[in-house]
Every structure is written in C-alpha cells, then in structure tokens.
Design an enzyme around this catalytic site. Structure first.
Site, mmCIF file in Angstrom:
data_model
loop_
_atom_site.group_PDB
_atom_site.id
_atom_site.type_symbol
_atom_site.label_atom_id
_atom_site.label_comp_id
_atom_site.label_asym_id
_atom_site.label_seq_id
_atom_site.Cartn_x
_atom_site.Cartn_y
_atom_site.Cartn_z
ATOM 1 N N ARG A 79 -2.019 16.363 22.921
ATOM 2 C CA ARG A 79 -2.086 15.332 23.956
ATOM 3 C C ARG A 79 -0.743 15.272 24.666
ATOM 4 O O ARG A 79 0.276 14.943 24.056
ATOM 5 C CB ARG A 79 -2.439 13.974 23.314
ATOM 6 C CG ARG A 79 -2.438 12.826 24.279
ATOM 7 C CD ARG A 79 -3.019 11.552 23.650
ATOM 8 N NE ARG A 79 -2.944 10.469 24.602
ATOM 9 C CZ ARG A 79 -2.052 9.476 24.578
ATOM 10 N NH1 ARG A 79 -1.183 9.392 23.583
ATOM 11 N NH2 ARG A 79 -2.044 8.562 25.506
ATOM 12 N N HIS A 123 1.713 8.118 31.817
ATOM 13 C CA HIS A 123 2.398 7.611 30.624
ATOM 14 C C HIS A 123 3.744 7.037 31.096
ATOM 15 O O HIS A 123 4.808 7.531 30.738
ATOM 16 C CB HIS A 123 2.557 8.729 29.589
ATOM 17 C CG HIS A 123 2.761 8.248 28.178
ATOM 18 N ND1 HIS A 123 1.950 8.635 27.135
ATOM 19 C CD2 HIS A 123 3.677 7.416 27.637
ATOM 20 C CE1 HIS A 123 2.377 8.071 26.004
ATOM 21 N NE2 HIS A 123 3.428 7.327 26.289
ATOM 22 N N GLU A 168 -1.802 2.977 27.510
ATOM 23 C CA GLU A 168 -1.363 1.644 27.109
ATOM 24 C C GLU A 168 -1.051 0.706 28.276
ATOM 25 O O GLU A 168 0.115 0.353 28.505
ATOM 26 C CB GLU A 168 -0.138 1.748 26.189
ATOM 27 C CG GLU A 168 -0.393 2.558 24.941
ATOM 28 C CD GLU A 168 0.760 2.494 23.935
ATOM 29 O OE1 GLU A 168 1.850 2.022 24.295
ATOM 30 O OE2 GLU A 168 0.559 2.910 22.788
ATOM 31 N N ASN A 298 -4.376 3.735 20.329
ATOM 32 C CA ASN A 298 -3.071 3.985 19.716
ATOM 33 C C ASN A 298 -2.834 2.867 18.711
ATOM 34 O O ASN A 298 -2.958 1.688 19.046
ATOM 35 C CB ASN A 298 -1.946 3.947 20.758
ATOM 36 C CG ASN A 298 -2.037 5.101 21.749
ATOM 37 O OD1 ASN A 298 -2.849 6.011 21.588
ATOM 38 N ND2 ASN A 298 -1.206 5.062 22.770
ATOM 39 N N TYR A 300 -0.252 1.458 15.519
ATOM 40 C CA TYR A 300 0.977 1.571 14.723
ATOM 41 C C TYR A 300 1.093 0.507 13.648
ATOM 42 O O TYR A 300 1.599 0.765 12.567
ATOM 43 C CB TYR A 300 2.207 1.479 15.643
ATOM 44 C CG TYR A 300 2.348 2.702 16.516
ATOM 45 C CD1 TYR A 300 2.988 3.838 16.038
ATOM 46 C CD2 TYR A 300 1.796 2.741 17.784
ATOM 47 C CE1 TYR A 300 3.100 4.984 16.810
ATOM 48 C CE2 TYR A 300 1.903 3.884 18.571
ATOM 49 C CZ TYR A 300 2.555 5.000 18.080
ATOM 50 O OH TYR A 300 2.654 6.136 18.829
ATOM 51 N N GLU A 358 -2.781 8.009 19.196
ATOM 52 C CA GLU A 358 -1.407 7.973 18.672
ATOM 53 C C GLU A 358 -1.413 7.211 17.364
ATOM 54 O O GLU A 358 -2.065 6.171 17.250
ATOM 55 C CB GLU A 358 -0.433 7.225 19.604
ATOM 56 C CG GLU A 358 -0.054 7.974 20.842
ATOM 57 C CD GLU A 358 0.918 7.202 21.726
ATOM 58 O OE1 GLU A 358 1.703 6.370 21.212
ATOM 59 O OE2 GLU A 358 0.884 7.424 22.941
HETATM 60 C C1 BGC Z 1 3.760 4.959 23.305
HETATM 61 C C2 BGC Z 1 4.741 6.061 23.002
HETATM 62 C C3 BGC Z 1 5.833 5.522 22.105
HETATM 63 C C4 BGC Z 1 5.196 5.092 20.809
HETATM 64 C C5 BGC Z 1 6.164 4.555 19.772
HETATM 65 C C6 BGC Z 1 3.466 4.045 22.160
HETATM 66 O O1 BGC Z 1 3.613 2.731 22.587
HETATM 67 O O2 BGC Z 1 2.615 5.440 23.941
HETATM 68 O O3 BGC Z 1 5.219 6.569 24.208
HETATM 69 O O4 BGC Z 1 6.853 6.441 21.910
HETATM 70 O O5 BGC Z 1 4.248 4.090 21.047
HETATM 71 O O6 BGC Z 1 6.801 3.415 20.241
#
Ligand code: BGC
Length: 470
Positions: A79, A123, A168, A298, A300, A358
């Site tokens: 990607r 992006h 995002e 995405n 995290y 992501e």
């Molecule tokens: C983004 C990335 C970023 C990653 C870690 C996402 O919000 O798409 O560009 O590096 O998170 O922060």
C-alpha cells in the site's frame, strides 16, 4: 451474519504500507510542486528536530531495493500513496509526465514481483498551490481531487487492482484544521467541520470519477476509503464519563462513516462544534455516499475516555490504563479493539469487504546499528503483530469479510510531527546511510504471508532468516 471458517480466506492479502511524504524524499524532484507537508516541515518548530521529508527513506529513487525486500518478505500487496503535486505540480492543470512515469515504474516493478499495489490517492500531502486557494476549505476541492484522480485512473487504471481515496479523513481534519499539529496547521472549530465535509465530497467525487474512467467502467480495479478507528471506551461507569465517551466516539469514529453510509452526521457534532457547525446542503450526501467497493480500517489503539470539562472541543480526554503496555508513541496496546472495530463496521455500516490497511507499533530502537548487523530483534513488535493478526482472525471467525492485512510500516519513516524519532518499520532504516536492516518482525510477516496466516500459531515464526530471492 454469515459464518466463515476461522481461517484467512484464499487470496487474503499480506502487505505493508507507506505514504509518499513519509518515505519518498526528493519532494521537488522530476518536476514536482511543493506540498503542504514540504512547507510545514520547513517551518521551524513544526517537526521534532527540524526533520523533513527532503530525503526521508529515499524511496523515490531506491524503490527497486524496497520492492526486492518486499519480495523477500513474501508480501502479496504493497500500500503506497501518490503525491498529488508530483502529478499536478500546481494541484490543477498541467500534468507532470515525469511524476506519473515514476509511479508507473514503481507499480510495474511491484506487479513484476507478484505484489499487488494498493494506491492511496491522498495521504495528507495537498499541493501547496491548492492550499493557497483555501485547500480543503474551498468547496471546489472536491472537483480538484476528482480531476487529479482521473489522471491516475486513466494512466494506471489498467494495472492497479485497489484504489483508496482519502487516508484517514479524521486525521486530515483534526491534525490539519482543528488542533493544528499537522499540515496546514490550523486551529479552528469553524474550519474543521467544513474541511471534513469537503474531504468527504472529494472522496465521493473520486469514486464517481473512477466509475466514469475506462478502468472503472470496465470493472478493472476496486475503490474504497480508509478510516482510522480508535474505539472509545469509558474509563469508569460514571454517567459523565459515559457521556464524554459518546462525544469522543462521534467526533472521531462516527463523523466520517456515518456520512458515507448513513447519509448524515452524528447529532453530537453540532453540540461539540457549537457556533462552528454549519448548515450543510442535504444534497451533498448523495455525492458523499457514492457506492464504493471496500473499506480500509487503520487500527492502532483504543481511547479510554473520561469527562474533561473545558477541554476544547469535545470536553473529553484519553486517560492511561495503568495496567496496560504502551508503545513508544504512548498508545495502549489493545488488540481486542481491532476485532471490535471490524465487527462494528460490519454491523453498523456495511457488508463490503474490509481491509486492515494499517496496524503496527512504534518502539524505541537505535538510530544507528552496530556494523554488520544482519537483523534487529524486535520481540515486542512481533508480539504486537501476532496479537493483532489474531484479532483479525477472530473478526473473520465472527463473520466479517476481511480480505487483507497491511503492517504499518514497511520502513522506519518520517512519523509526521515526530520526525524520525518514532520507528514503526519492519525494516530498520539508517537515515544517514539509507541502509535497510530487517527486523524480526519482517521475518514474522514473511512467515504469515507464505503460510496464509497459519504461522500465527507457530511460536518460532519470526526467528527464521528472510529467504534470498532471485
Ligand atoms: C497514518 C500514518 C502514520 C501512522 C502512525 C496513521 O495515522 O496513516 O501515516 O504514520 O498512523 O502514526
């Protein structure tokens, strides 16, 4: 919900992700115009240590080496994002052939290596010339974006299987127009909802342009949007914290997908933005809701939330979970949240195919490795990836149609306002020499890719060397 067997389906994509400004370097080379990120990074005080994307990972020139690494990792997809101002240096108008050719070479290189490109159109690196015309605050941005997208659909539509419109939207708006930590660095409750609306219209206009393009009309390639979802969960069961959590959830997680799939904005937003909340033309939602083919998520972390009276604009804040593990960027490691958001998209919005576009973690790692280092051990990242890929498997077992998983990131890159201080890569990058060194997590992803996920249950996965490939 239909019940799928608890395994990754055949053809599941195993990939890694990057974005143009974070990895490419040479931002003004080959006829490119400056982007808002070029300007932002060159403004003192905006990025840690004054780091910029001038060189970054030099991926614009070193992509053949990076594709070779991906091949060694057995990836079936990559990607990447295209920098708008490499294609249209002024944002609109004349096409820069050299920019287009650069991406065509990369995409052909990926295809020759058996790696499917997933191409993100935006992006975060808006052409600076368009920022001078108001950027995302200008309602014309939707047609600027569709025109730019059409150039790519015509030039590359015959060989790109997956297109993503906006990466995002929440971050584009929250970082760029609400809190100002990201380019173009504005801080305004009046601008943020308008910018959000135009970003969403741009997404819809690009989907429409795709259907009208030769590739789109012929059914070649699929198009979707990529959102970041961070489940908000109340820190306590106090009614104030529960109410604050609902506000945070609306502002971050519902704003964009409600508009796309439900044709409206969450009602909490008018209260959050107060006087800044405009009257929107209901007709715009037809464009915003233009039917698409897939959704990228995405993921995290989660946001453990408490009431924070006076904290602009949501009156809510994320608090720490004392018992939890945190990454180097201070995000809680919370894999079950990934299962939850995938199920939630399926239940609240759509049965379209989903991709985890992501997922990854920043860890404290040396900037320079001892000479002759062949591999960097990153057991915490291996554990993070293992737990999160298992969370994807749980979502599939619960009937969610997930078609791929992309680790963030292929390379240690420019982590936006944090500069090069936060390392997310599967490959370590020494930014002075540009030497890439695989981490154990690259081996772990290789094991997953070649076994279509079966290696998840193999404790030794990640301990093997990456194979040499021809
Ligand atoms: C983004 C990335 C970023 C990653 C870690 C996402 O919000 O798409 O560009 O590096 O998170 O922060």
């Amino acid at each position: 919900m239909s019940s799928l067997p608890p395994v990754f389906p055949p053809g599941f994509l195993w990939g890694a992700a990057t974005s143009a400004y974070q990895v490419e370097g040479s931002p003004l080379a080959d006829g490119a115009g400056p982007s808002i990120w070029h300007r932002f990074a060159h403004t003192p005080g905006r990025v840690t240590n004054g780091d910029t994307g001038d060189v970054a990972c030099d991926h614009w020139r070193r992509w053949p080496e990076d594709v070779a690494w991906m091949k060694r990792m057995g990836l079936s997809a990559y990607r990447l994002s295209v920098s708008w101002s490499r294609i249209l240096p002024s944002g609109t108008g004349g096409v820069n052939r050299a920019g287009l050719d650069g991406y065509a070479r990369l995409i052909d290189g990926l295809l020759a290596a058996g790696i499917a490109p997933m191409v993100t159109l935006y992006h975060w690196d808006l052409p600076a010339a368009l920022d001078d015309r108001g950027g995302w605050l200008n309602r014309d941005s939707a047609s600027w974006f569709a025109d730019y997208a059409s150039v790519l659909f015509e030039a590359l539509g015959d060989r790109v299987p997956l297109w993503g419109t906006i990466n995002e939207p929440w971050v584009v708006v929250d970082g760029g127009y609400l809190h100002g930590a990201l380019a173009p660095g504005h801080r305004s409750a009046f601008e943020a909802p308008r910018a959000a609306h135009h970003v969403l219209m741009a997404h819809g206009a690009a989907v429409r342009a795709f259907r009208a393009s030769r590739a789109g009309a012929a059914g070649v390639g699929k198009i979707g949007i990529v959102v970041n979802l961070e489940p908000k969960e109340a820190a306590t069961d106090r009614p104030e914290d529960i109410a604050a959590t609902a506000r945070a959830q609306a502002q971050m997680n519902h704003h964009y997908l409600d508009a796309v799939f439900l044709g409206r904005y969450p009602e909490e937003l008018a209260g959050i933005y107060g006087e800044g909340w405009p009257q929107f033309d209901p007709a715009d939602f037809a464009l915003i809701g233009e039917p698409m083919d897939w959704v990228g998520v995405n993921y995290y972390s989660r946001g453990l939330t408490e009431d924070a009276p006076g904290l602009w604009p949501t009156q809510a804040r994320t608090v720490k979970n004392p018992g939890a593990e945190y990454t180097d960027i201070d995000w809680e490691v919370y894999p079950e949240g990934l299962t939850r958001v995938l199920r939630w998209v399926r239940e609240r919005y759509t049965s379209l195919p989903l991709y985890v576009t992501e997922n990854g973690c920043a860890l404290p790692e040396p900037t320079i490795l001892p000479p002759e280092t062949r591999r960097l051990d990153d057991p915490r990242r291996v554990a993070y990836l293992r737990a999160h890929v298992a969370a994807v498997r749980d979502a599939i077992a619960a009937g969610v149609d997930v078609r791929g998983y992309f680790a963030w990131s292929l390379l240690d890159n420019l982590e936006w306002g944090h500069g090069f201080t936060k390392r997310f890569g599967l490959l370590h990058v020494d930014h002075t020499t540009q030497v890439r060194t695989p981490k154990a997590s690259a081996s772990f992803v290789q094991a997953l890719a070649v076994s279509n996920g079966a290696a998840l249950d193999d404790e030794r996965a990640g301990q093997q060397e990456l194979p040499e490939v021809g």
